[in-house]
Design a protein around this motif. Structure first.
Motif, mmCIF file in Angstrom:
data_model
loop_
_atom_site.group_PDB
_atom_site.id
_atom_site.type_symbol
_atom_site.label_atom_id
_atom_site.label_comp_id
_atom_site.label_asym_id
_atom_site.label_seq_id
_atom_site.Cartn_x
_atom_site.Cartn_y
_atom_site.Cartn_z
ATOM 1 N N ALA A 91 0.829 -1.208 0.000
ATOM 2 C CA ALA A 91 0.000 0.000 0.000
ATOM 3 C C ALA A 91 0.863 1.259 0.000
ATOM 4 O O ALA A 91 0.537 2.245 -0.668
ATOM 5 C CB ALA A 91 -0.921 -0.004 1.212
ATOM 6 N N GLN A 92 1.975 1.220 0.728
ATOM 7 C CA GLN A 92 2.904 2.357 0.711
ATOM 8 C C GLN A 92 3.410 2.634 -0.698
ATOM 9 O O GLN A 92 3.652 3.778 -1.081
ATOM 10 C CB GLN A 92 4.094 2.060 1.630
ATOM 11 N N GLN A 93 3.575 1.559 -1.471
ATOM 12 C CA GLN A 93 4.111 1.659 -2.823
ATOM 13 C C GLN A 93 3.020 1.827 -3.880
ATOM 14 O O GLN A 93 3.303 1.794 -5.070
ATOM 15 C CB GLN A 93 4.954 0.413 -3.126
ATOM 16 N N ASP A 94 1.774 1.977 -3.424
ATOM 17 C CA ASP A 94 0.612 2.067 -4.318
ATOM 18 C C ASP A 94 0.584 0.868 -5.257
ATOM 19 O O ASP A 94 0.364 0.998 -6.465
ATOM 20 C CB ASP A 94 0.640 3.375 -5.109
ATOM 21 N N ASN A 95 0.804 -0.293 -4.673
ATOM 22 C CA ASN A 95 0.891 -1.522 -5.461
ATOM 23 C C ASN A 95 0.100 -2.639 -4.794
ATOM 24 O O ASN A 95 0.509 -3.792 -4.774
ATOM 25 C CB ASN A 95 2.370 -1.929 -5.581
ATOM 26 N N SER A 96 -1.053 -2.277 -4.224
ATOM 27 C CA SER A 96 -1.849 -3.245 -3.480
ATOM 28 C C SER A 96 -2.499 -4.273 -4.394
ATOM 29 O O SER A 96 -2.759 -4.022 -5.572
ATOM 30 C CB SER A 96 -2.944 -2.530 -2.685
ATOM 31 N N ALA A 97 -2.780 -5.438 -3.817
ATOM 32 C CA ALA A 97 -3.568 -6.447 -4.523
ATOM 33 C C ALA A 97 -4.965 -5.892 -4.774
ATOM 34 O O ALA A 97 -5.429 -4.978 -4.086
ATOM 35 C CB ALA A 97 -3.645 -7.717 -3.679
ATOM 36 N N ASP A 98 -5.640 -6.449 -5.766
ATOM 37 C CA ASP A 98 -7.021 -6.041 -6.023
ATOM 38 C C ASP A 98 -7.970 -6.617 -4.978
ATOM 39 O O ASP A 98 -8.930 -5.966 -4.571
ATOM 40 C CB ASP A 98 -7.453 -6.489 -7.418
ATOM 41 N N VAL A 99 -7.680 -7.842 -4.557
ATOM 42 C CA VAL A 99 -8.473 -8.506 -3.520
ATOM 43 C C VAL A 99 -7.504 -9.067 -2.488
ATOM 44 O O VAL A 99 -6.517 -9.711 -2.842
ATOM 45 C CB VAL A 99 -9.350 -9.637 -4.102
ATOM 46 N N LEU A 100 -7.793 -8.822 -1.221
ATOM 47 C CA LEU A 100 -6.907 -9.231 -0.140
ATOM 48 C C LEU A 100 -7.716 -10.001 0.896
ATOM 49 O O LEU A 100 -8.731 -9.502 1.396
ATOM 50 C CB LEU A 100 -6.280 -7.986 0.496
ATOM 51 N N ILE A 101 -7.271 -11.207 1.204
ATOM 52 C CA ILE A 101 -7.961 -12.050 2.188
ATOM 53 C C ILE A 101 -7.075 -12.145 3.427
ATOM 54 O O ILE A 101 -5.945 -12.628 3.354
ATOM 55 C CB ILE A 101 -8.239 -13.451 1.610
ATOM 56 N N VAL A 102 -7.581 -11.640 4.565
ATOM 57 C CA VAL A 102 -6.754 -11.535 5.767
ATOM 58 C C VAL A 102 -7.495 -12.037 7.001
ATOM 59 O O VAL A 102 -8.730 -12.035 7.049
ATOM 60 C CB VAL A 102 -6.291 -10.084 6.018
ATOM 61 N N ASP A 103 -6.712 -12.430 8.015
ATOM 62 C CA ASP A 103 -7.245 -12.834 9.301
ATOM 63 C C ASP A 103 -8.089 -11.699 9.874
ATOM 64 O O ASP A 103 -7.706 -10.532 9.819
ATOM 65 C CB ASP A 103 -6.068 -13.156 10.237
ATOM 66 N N ASN A 104 -9.259 -12.019 10.434
ATOM 67 C CA ASN A 104 -10.205 -10.944 10.762
ATOM 68 C C ASN A 104 -9.703 -9.879 11.739
ATOM 69 O O ASN A 104 -10.056 -8.713 11.595
ATOM 70 C CB ASN A 104 -11.563 -11.522 11.191
ATOM 71 N N PRO A 105 -8.840 -10.189 12.738
ATOM 72 C CA PRO A 105 -8.393 -9.102 13.613
ATOM 73 C C PRO A 105 -7.476 -8.093 12.919
ATOM 74 O O PRO A 105 -7.259 -7.002 13.433
ATOM 75 C CB PRO A 105 -7.622 -9.829 14.727
ATOM 76 N N VAL A 106 -6.935 -8.474 11.759
ATOM 77 C CA VAL A 106 -6.019 -7.594 11.036
ATOM 78 C C VAL A 106 -6.772 -6.507 10.265
ATOM 79 O O VAL A 106 -6.209 -5.470 9.923
ATOM 80 C CB VAL A 106 -5.137 -8.429 10.071
ATOM 81 N N VAL A 107 -8.062 -6.738 10.028
ATOM 82 C CA VAL A 107 -8.829 -5.793 9.210
ATOM 83 C C VAL A 107 -8.763 -4.386 9.788
ATOM 84 O O VAL A 107 -8.535 -3.407 9.067
ATOM 85 C CB VAL A 107 -10.292 -6.254 9.065
ATOM 86 N N SER A 108 -8.943 -4.254 11.106
ATOM 87 C CA SER A 108 -8.941 -2.921 11.704
ATOM 88 C C SER A 108 -7.582 -2.255 11.581
ATOM 89 O O SER A 108 -7.496 -1.027 11.398
ATOM 90 C CB SER A 108 -9.362 -2.988 13.169
ATOM 91 N N THR A 109 -6.497 -3.033 11.671
ATOM 92 C CA THR A 109 -5.145 -2.488 11.505
ATOM 93 C C THR A 109 -4.976 -1.907 10.105
ATOM 94 O O THR A 109 -4.487 -0.781 9.932
ATOM 95 C CB THR A 109 -4.084 -3.573 11.749
ATOM 96 N N LEU A 110 -5.385 -2.680 9.099
ATOM 97 C CA LEU A 110 -5.254 -2.219 7.722
ATOM 98 C C LEU A 110 -6.202 -1.053 7.425
ATOM 99 O O LEU A 110 -5.858 -0.127 6.696
ATOM 100 C CB LEU A 110 -5.516 -3.370 6.763
#
Length: 414
Positions: A91-110
């Motif tokens: 994300a810092q590099q403006d190169n994020s995936a189009d779809v990202l699947i993550v552990d649910n507690p990480v959602v708030s961090t992101l």
């Protein structure tokens, strides 16, 4: 991405502490961090399932959803903890995936770091997801994705051990009746209950059903109800109903104790179902009881499907199609069966139980479950959790009383 968003990303990348639990057995994975192909017809998906290779049903599902949306899929898998850091860096590099699947507690961090779009932005329909599960992906009144499946904790029990001790499982409805059952089991020469109280997130994860089952809130670790929950565990150790090994037990080693056949109960998760079937004895499952009856809220495990922020906002429409495909009823049923997850929608839960009636107690447990970052705790949760597991360790080891341990925890959080 504006300057303030980049500042949040930098701070998050430096301080991120991914909250993970050994809910599914994932082997280490690897992959490049490049997410975009040269042509706009390729969409990238990052997931935490390196155990599934290109020939797996999961990989074929992703490819199929791409075909349905008229695009090609480039999939990259990472180990769960590594994925968070990779997502922040991309994300810092403006190169994020189009779809990202993550552990649910990480959602708030992101989300707090400005990595994810909201469902208002990406038009993702989350109306069918159970509200208690969806809450794990909500922060500041906004929703940042949709759950792909959930797992949680419940109590496995050994039918033969309970029968020998003269315990009717139907009588176990609250803490008092559960403790009485443990006393009977010990009197019969068997062992009571095993769980994980290790000084990591796993320890907090396992304590939360008892903490929440007392009526306590994570914003007040030193409440009388919280003290009652920790006192319950301490009493079990003092009376020999639970082994001292719980202080160092992971969920895996705790399960190994139960699999020996000597214990009446084990607090563990849906991910042990396959092992339970191989244990060599008849078992059953009941939700963790709350202090005065009913089902306690256990913490939810499982992943969220999210759509990261893109410089080219025109990509969101196709990303939304991909996520909608992955989380439609048929695909949820197939995916959650593969992952040993309970589906996040009532419709698919009913289909799971129809196919396997033994899943009913797990569905009941998931319906009562609660996200660790719910109650708008968001990124406050990791600090609270760390103090909670430290308090559990202090009390169970005898270095502090439950009250003193939780008083110290609350002071540290403040």
């Amino acid at each position: 991405m504006n300057r303030s968003a980049r500042s949040r990303l930098t701070a998050a990348a430096l301080t991120v502490a991914a909250v993970t639990v050994g809910a599914t057995a994932c082997s280490s994975g690897s992959g490049g961090t490049s997410t975009k192909a040269a042509d706009g017809g390729t969409y990238t998906i990052w997931d935490p399932y390196p155990q599934f290779d290109k020939s797996s049903a999961w990989a074929k599902l992703l490819a199929g959803c791409g075909t349905e949306a008229g695009v090609k899929i480039k999939r990259t898998s990472f180990d769960t903890s590594d994925l968070t850091n990779k997502a922040l860096l991309a994300a810092q590099q403006d190169n994020s995936a189009d779809v990202l699947i993550v552990d649910n507690p990480v959602v708030s961090t992101l989300a707090e770091a400005g990595v994810l779009t909201t469902t208002d932005d990406n038009k993702l329909d989350t109306s069918q997801a159970s509200p208690n599960l969806l809450a794990a992906g909500q922060s500041g009144g906004k929703t940042y994705g949709t759950p792909i499946g959930a797992n949680t904790l419940a109590l496995y029990y050994n039918k033969a051990v309970l029968k020998e001790a003269g315990v009717d499982i139907a009588s176990v409805k609250d803490w008092k009746s559960l403790t009485a059952a443990l006393a009977k089991v010990k009197a019969a020469g068997k062992k009571g209950i095993t769980f994980s109280a290790i000084g990591t997130e796993e320890g907090s994860f396992q304590f939360l059903p008892w903490f929440w089952g007392s009526g306590a809130q994570l914003t007040a670790l030193d409440s009388d109800r919280a003290v009652s929950a920790l006192s319950l565990w301490k009493t079990w150790l003092d009376k020999g109903y639970a082994p001292n090994s719980v202080i160092n037990n992971t969920q895996t080693t705790s399960w190994q104790e139960f699999a020996s056949g000597d214990y009446a109960f084990s607090e563990n998760g849906t991910w042990q179902l396959a092992n339970a079937d191989k244990a060599g004895f008849e078992y059953g499952v009941i939700p963790v009881p709350a202090a005065t009856g009913g089902d306690a809220a256990a913490p939810t495990g499982g992943e969220f499907v999210t759509i990261p922020v893109q410089g080219d906002t025109g990509r969101y429409a196709t990303s939304q199609k991909l996520v909608s495909c992955l989380t439609n009823s048929q695909n949820l049923l197939d995916t959650d069966t593969t992952l040993s997850y309970v589906a996040p929608t009532t419709e698919v839960q009913d289909k799971q139980v129809a196919a396997n009636p033994n899943l009913q107690p797990w569905v009941d447990a998931v319906k009562a479950a609660k996200g660790r970052t719910s109650d708008d705790l968001g990124t406050k949760y990791p600090k609270i959790s760390e103090q909670l597991w430290k308090a559990v360790q202090s009390a169970l080891s005898g270095s502090a009383s439950p009250k003193d341990a939780l008083d110290s925890a609350q002071s540290a959080v403040k």
